[in-house]
Enzyme design. Sequence first.
Site, short mmCIF file in Angstrom:
data_model
loop_
_atom_site.label_atom_id
_atom_site.label_comp_id
_atom_site.label_asym_id
_atom_site.label_seq_id
_atom_site.Cartn_x
_atom_site.Cartn_y
_atom_site.Cartn_z
N ALA A 64 8.47 -7.23 -31.62
CA ALA A 64 8.99 -6.40 -30.54
C ALA A 64 7.78 -5.78 -29.84
O ALA A 64 6.70 -5.67 -30.43
CB ALA A 64 9.91 -5.33 -31.11
N GLY A 109 9.68 -8.78 -35.00
CA GLY A 109 10.78 -9.38 -34.23
C GLY A 109 10.63 -10.89 -34.05
O GLY A 109 11.62 -11.58 -33.82
N GLU A 112 12.03 -12.30 -37.13
CA GLU A 112 13.47 -12.03 -37.07
C GLU A 112 14.18 -13.01 -36.13
O GLU A 112 15.27 -13.48 -36.42
CB GLU A 112 13.70 -10.58 -36.63
N GLU A 132 6.25 -4.18 -39.92
CA GLU A 132 6.73 -2.94 -39.28
C GLU A 132 6.35 -1.66 -40.02
O GLU A 132 6.11 -0.63 -39.40
CB GLU A 132 8.25 -2.99 -39.10
N1 CAA Z 1 3.68 -5.77 -28.67
C1 CAA Z 1 3.01 -5.58 -27.52
N2 CAA Z 1 1.86 -6.22 -27.22
C2 CAA Z 1 1.38 -7.08 -28.15
C3 CAA Z 1 2.02 -7.33 -29.35
C4 CAA Z 1 3.25 -6.63 -29.61
N3 CAA Z 1 3.99 -6.83 -30.70
N4 CAA Z 1 1.31 -8.21 -30.07
C5 CAA Z 1 0.26 -8.53 -29.31
N5 CAA Z 1 0.29 -7.85 -28.15
C6 CAA Z 1 -0.69 -7.87 -27.06
C7 CAA Z 1 -1.94 -7.12 -27.44
O1 CAA Z 1 -1.77 -5.73 -27.24
C8 CAA Z 1 -2.95 -7.75 -26.50
O2 CAA Z 1 -2.78 -7.19 -25.22
P1 CAA Z 1 -4.09 -6.81 -24.33
O3 CAA Z 1 -4.77 -8.14 -24.11
O4 CAA Z 1 -3.50 -6.24 -23.10
O5 CAA Z 1 -4.91 -5.87 -25.16
C9 CAA Z 1 -2.49 -9.20 -26.42
O6 CAA Z 1 -1.12 -9.21 -26.84
C10 CAA Z 1 -3.26 -10.11 -27.34
O7 CAA Z 1 -3.20 -9.57 -28.64
P2 CAA Z 1 -4.49 -9.28 -29.55
O8 CAA Z 1 -5.68 -9.01 -28.69
O9 CAA Z 1 -4.12 -8.24 -30.55
O10 CAA Z 1 -4.68 -10.70 -30.23
P3 CAA Z 1 -5.35 -11.01 -31.65
O11 CAA Z 1 -5.46 -12.49 -31.72
O12 CAA Z 1 -6.55 -10.18 -31.87
O13 CAA Z 1 -4.22 -10.53 -32.72
C11 CAA Z 1 -2.04 -10.35 -33.67
C12 CAA Z 1 -3.00 -11.18 -32.80
C13 CAA Z 1 -2.50 -10.34 -35.11
C14 CAA Z 1 -0.67 -11.02 -33.56
C15 CAA Z 1 -1.99 -8.90 -33.11
O14 CAA Z 1 -1.75 -8.95 -31.71
C16 CAA Z 1 -0.90 -8.05 -33.73
O15 CAA Z 1 -1.05 -7.60 -34.84
N6 CAA Z 1 0.20 -7.84 -32.98
C17 CAA Z 1 1.26 -6.97 -33.43
C18 CAA Z 1 2.07 -7.60 -34.52
C19 CAA Z 1 3.14 -6.65 -35.00
O16 CAA Z 1 2.88 -5.61 -35.56
N7 CAA Z 1 4.42 -7.03 -34.80
C20 CAA Z 1 5.55 -6.23 -35.19
C21 CAA Z 1 5.99 -5.40 -34.04
S1 CAA Z 1 7.20 -4.21 -34.53
C22 CAA Z 1 8.68 -5.01 -34.49
O17 CAA Z 1 8.75 -6.20 -34.28
C23 CAA Z 1 9.88 -4.12 -34.70
C24 CAA Z 1 11.16 -4.85 -34.92
O18 CAA Z 1 11.40 -5.42 -35.95
C25 CAA Z 1 12.20 -4.76 -33.92
#
Ligand code: CAA
Length: 258
Positions: A64, A109, A112, A132
């Site tokens: 998400a 998500g 999911e 999460e």
């Molecule tokens: N939400 C919003 N933006 C996201 C995102 C997310 N879940 N995941 C990645 N992005 C964005 C980053 O912020 C980044 O944006 P900018 O270029 O503007 O800075 C872009 O995508 C590229 O990401 P990274 O630079 O972080 O890429 P990376 O290769 O270094 O890392 C990754 C990749 C490990 C997937 C890392 O992006 C990450 O950890 N993302 C979040 C993963 C996460 O925690 N997901 C769970 C979300 S909570 C949820 O899903 C709740 C639910 O159940 C409903």
Amino acid sequence: MAYENIRLEQEGAIATLFIDRPKALNALNTKTLQELESALKSLPADVRVLIVTGGGEKAFVAGADIAEMAALTDAQAQEFGALGHRVMAALEALPIPTIAAVNGFALGGGSELALACDFIYASEKAKLGLPEVGLGVIPGFGGTQRLTRVVGRARAKELIFTGDRIDAAKAKEIGMVLEVLPADGLLAHCRAVAEKIVKNSPLAISKAKQVIEAGADQDLRAANDIERKAFGDLFGSEDQREGMKAFLEKRPATFTGK
Ligand code: CAA
């Protein structure tokens, strides 16, 4: 219909739905979820298998949208969660088979979304997980429930409590992913499986899916009652008559889904 963050491509009876917002690794914000809800409601009637995958090179769906969620009040978060749940439920309830082609990060998500499909194939590059709790929340689009039903309570708790990112081989080992494919062969594999499916009776497949889903929440006797009734219901359908007639006439069946 033209969408901003998703893309639907159809070839014959097989459609591929791309979550296509690569600048945010296909993260599910409200707009993307709304587009998904609308696309799932209005799938063309001739689609018989839906493949769900991520656009771009890196991600299936990285979760998400954290940037959007960070500012939500609890009431807004309830709404956001409800929208996510509606999308996952709509995907799960489609009367056609759905295949998740996990081509990269499938976190939160993203896992999911994949778990709301009937089954998951993953590329060697895939990384799955439910991180999460590291953000101070829990999975909010059905992960605590669907993952638990697929891998069992202890594995689900291990993944959710640690927030570990697992690779495709590990995801296969625990039963979350069915097969691991080379990145450049993932979609071709999903399409080959879909091609096999579309040769069979759409009516019977839809019934089988309905019975498996309905029975999964019941005890064995009640679940078998659901199957018994559904089996009988199919007799007299065009597909049943054609399928059995074609077998007896030693020719391939032509199904209409009626
Ligand atoms: N939400 C919003 N933006 C996201 C995102 C997310 N879940 N995941 C990645 N992005 C964005 C980053 O912020 C980044 O944006 P900018 O270029 O503007 O800075 C872009 O995508 C590229 O990401 P990274 O630079 O972080 O890429 P990376 O290769 O270094 O890392 C990754 C990749 C490990 C997937 C890392 O992006 C990450 O950890 N993302 C979040 C993963 C996460 O925690 N997901 C769970 C979300 S909570 C949820 O899903 C709740 C639910 O159940 C409903």
